[in-house]
Design a protein around this motif. Structure first.
Motif, short mmCIF file in Angstrom:
data_model
loop_
_atom_site.label_atom_id
_atom_site.label_comp_id
_atom_site.label_asym_id
_atom_site.label_seq_id
_atom_site.Cartn_x
_atom_site.Cartn_y
_atom_site.Cartn_z
N PHE A 81 36.48 -28.24 -51.40
CA PHE A 81 36.76 -28.37 -52.83
C PHE A 81 37.73 -29.51 -53.11
N ILE A 82 38.78 -29.52 -52.35
CA ILE A 82 39.86 -30.47 -52.59
C ILE A 82 39.40 -31.91 -52.44
N LYS A 83 38.52 -32.10 -51.51
CA LYS A 83 38.03 -33.44 -51.22
C LYS A 83 37.47 -34.13 -52.47
N ARG A 84 36.60 -33.42 -53.14
CA ARG A 84 35.95 -34.02 -54.30
C ARG A 84 36.86 -34.08 -55.51
N ILE A 85 37.69 -33.09 -55.62
CA ILE A 85 38.57 -33.04 -56.78
C ILE A 85 39.57 -34.20 -56.71
N GLN A 86 39.98 -34.51 -55.49
CA GLN A 86 40.92 -35.62 -55.33
C GLN A 86 40.25 -36.95 -55.52
N ARG A 87 39.01 -37.00 -55.12
CA ARG A 87 38.29 -38.26 -55.25
C ARG A 87 38.22 -38.68 -56.72
N GLU A 131 29.11 -26.09 -49.28
CA GLU A 131 28.28 -26.25 -50.48
C GLU A 131 28.94 -25.56 -51.67
N LYS A 132 29.48 -24.43 -51.40
CA LYS A 132 30.16 -23.68 -52.45
C LYS A 132 31.33 -24.49 -53.00
N GLY A 133 32.10 -25.05 -52.11
CA GLY A 133 33.23 -25.87 -52.53
C GLY A 133 32.75 -27.07 -53.33
N ARG A 134 31.67 -27.64 -52.86
CA ARG A 134 31.15 -28.83 -53.55
C ARG A 134 30.70 -28.46 -54.96
N LEU A 135 29.95 -27.40 -55.07
CA LEU A 135 29.46 -26.99 -56.38
C LEU A 135 30.60 -26.59 -57.30
N SER A 176 33.60 -27.70 -57.30
CA SER A 176 34.28 -28.88 -57.79
C SER A 176 33.41 -29.62 -58.80
N LYS A 177 32.13 -29.63 -58.56
CA LYS A 177 31.22 -30.29 -59.49
C LYS A 177 31.27 -29.62 -60.86
N LEU A 178 31.18 -28.32 -60.83
CA LEU A 178 31.23 -27.55 -62.07
C LEU A 178 32.51 -27.86 -62.84
N LEU A 179 33.61 -27.85 -62.12
CA LEU A 179 34.89 -28.07 -62.77
C LEU A 179 35.03 -29.51 -63.26
N ILE A 180 34.69 -30.43 -62.43
CA ILE A 180 34.83 -31.84 -62.79
C ILE A 180 33.94 -32.20 -63.97
N ASP A 181 32.73 -31.73 -63.95
CA ASP A 181 31.83 -32.02 -65.07
C ASP A 181 32.46 -31.56 -66.38
N SER A 182 32.97 -30.38 -66.32
CA SER A 182 33.55 -29.81 -67.52
C SER A 182 34.81 -30.57 -67.92
#
Lengths: 339, 339
Positions: free
Chosen positions: B91-97, B300-304, B306-312
């Motif tokens: 999760f953190i990986k994408r959120i930081q990116r 995958e769960k972490g990725r999704l 973060s995607k959900l959160l970031i999109d929003s």
DNA sequence: CTGAAAGCGCTAACAT
DNA sequence: ATGTTAGCGCTTTCAG
């Protein structure tokens, strides 16, 4: 959602100055008992809470501490190495209790690491594992409290460090095997030449043999990639030497690979081979037979790391300290008494 | 260590206004190409980097996202549940990116949770697991993007959620056993009544039996504390029923406890019992025999998540979404084909 | 296209 | 004991 309450709101509400409010919030002894109580009441009533960003901006002191991990991919780091999560959990708990926020940072690849770092306005830093020297230098130039966990390189002596006593650990492991009647004791590690940790664990093995007057045999030293599969592969070689009755592994994961190898060949642990691991990872007590191993207390490590950092943070004492944690032997089922 | 460079320094250096500097930094198209380049050059030269705290103070928008874990003791949470660490890493990986900072918060016990929360100035929130309803309400009242991972209670429908398809998972597990010739298939879970996850996993088991015309036997349903020891204890009961040839476990850790029980009684897996787990925790492939299991892809769960959160976060789209991840069967060694 | 200036919420002199 | 006020670094109208 309404605007958040500020000290100005409270001041206006109470018809006093923001400064007074600030004083009571920060426990500065400059206000009468009475106003103090009124302020406290108003805080509750209006639902005030401090804006840490504003505090930082005003004081220049952030409350953020960063944990650096030696991987550019945190997802891989955490999933492959349960140690990170456990350490993190233990560390974060205490650091938060003192009111600090924790930022978790991967090893970012950047020419501007130093600059990037500065922009973060960190209050303190903790690193886990091995980093390029440049990074440590950049950290040092920040001149903020910093503790290095599990770094063995020479330059580490210039920083506050925390690590376990690896050689003592494998000494204990080897000694335990000897006390159980073993003489033909093999050693399996990742790479003694390139990994300082492996090297130290090897040294402990060597020392124990020497102290007990057992000859160190070159052909009893095995190398493998430091993974489960590495251990699995190495098991073939170990099996071939029929004299070997016991094995000390520099890592549990290696030990498990070896166990798997024996299982696949229908050989039994500890009947055909006594085996002892290092680390006490979670799986160690889940496998059958449960793995006897040298435990490094990760929760303790996290606790000490946070203590080291917090002490330095709060006292502004930047003197260098070196802490070494003693590992312990966890007796389970993978070693058999012989003779 | 010198003071950090600000936009004022750059402005002074270039004899322009701080505003212009701010414009180029934020890509506001209001400056001539020329000054833009000069600013960019100066930024490099002077080693400028943005102070996120000041930005926040000015804009009121923080870049901090918080992850809430359902435990007041993070050290225990992370050490007992490797899932947390793995999810976190991914999760953190994408959120930081995307330039967000992540705060990890335990489940704090506080009457003022709502207030406390507000003081954090969070930009978004993600929760893992089950929390008291009050907490969710407090989060909701913040009116910021939020995603709930692994919460099954009814009220979750009012939030964006992410979870796996538990019943499909155990359906697959049961079906796999049936396809391998098993008919007398037992089921072991923590508590079907109190844990919605366990209940769903039970439902999948039940459905598969039904679809294949196998009668569900009450005495084939076992309960245990959802731990290794729980599984170990349950193994005794399972052994006693000689008709049972296979077992689906609602969690790997339970399966491992059972395996241990069989090992201690000198019984063999999968010869004496075929067994299939759920989760695919790290140890699943380390034990012998390696555990066949239903994998929930945590990365995958972490990725999704973060995607959900970031999109929003980026689109300001606060519409509610519900994502369900499909688990997969990981075939290993703990199931035997019979008949 | 560029600059001046107000303001975000808080702290910490300095006054009163 | 309490109030006033000048920043902290940045964004963002509003003028020029």
């Amino acid at each position: 959602m309404s605007r958040k309450t500020t000290i100005y709101d409270i001041a206006r509400y109470l018809k006093i100055s923001p400064a007074s409010v600030s004083y009571v919030i920060n426990g500065v002894d400059k206000v009468s008992k009475e106003t103090k109580e009124r302020v406290l009441a108003a805080i509750k009533e209006l639902g005030y809470s401090k804006d840490t960003n504003a505090v930082y901006l005003s004081t220049g002191k952030s409350n953020t501490v960063a944990l650096f991990l030696p991987s550019d991919d945190l997802s891989i780091a955490f999933s492959q190495n349960p140690f990170y999560g456990e350490f993190l959990g233990s560390f974060i708990k205490r650091i938060q209790r003192k009111g600090f926020d924790l930022l978790i940072e991967p090893l970012i690849e950047s020419k501007d690491f130093s600059k990037w770092l500065r922009g973060k306005n960190l209050r303190g830093i903790i690193t886990l594992g091995k980093f390029p020297l440049d990074y440590f230098k950049a950290i040092k130039s920040l001149d903020i409290p910093c503790v290095l966990v599990d770094v063995y390189e020479d330059y580490a002596s210039e920083y506050t460090t925390l690590r376990i006593n690896d050689s003592d650990g494998s000494y204990m492991a080897t000694e335990y095997l000897i006390n159980n009647g073993h003489k033909d004791i093999a050693f399996l590690a990742g790479n003694i030449e390139t990994s300082e940790i492996d090297n130290r664990r090897y040294l402990g093995y060597k020392a124990a043999l020497k102290d007990y007057g057992i000859e160190l045999k070159e052909e009893y030293i095995f190398k493998a990639e430091a993974t489960f599969d590495g251990g699995l592969k190495a098991s073939k070689d170990i099996m071939e030497n029929k004299n070997i009755t016991a094995l000390v592994c520099a890592a549990d994961i290696l030990a498990m690979g070896v166990m798997k190898g024996y299982y696949l060949e229908n050989k039994r642990i500890p009947d055909d081979l006594s085996i002892i691991g290092f680390d006490d990872i979670n799986s160690a007590e889940l496998v059958s037979p449960a793995l006897t191993t040298i435990k490094q207390d990760i929760m303790e490590k996290g606790r000490l790391a946070s203590k080291l950092l917090i002490d330095s943070l709060l006292s502004n004492d930047t003197s260098i300290k070196h802490l070494v944690i003693q590992p312990t032997l966890i007796e389970r089922e993978s070693v058999k008494k012989i003779n």
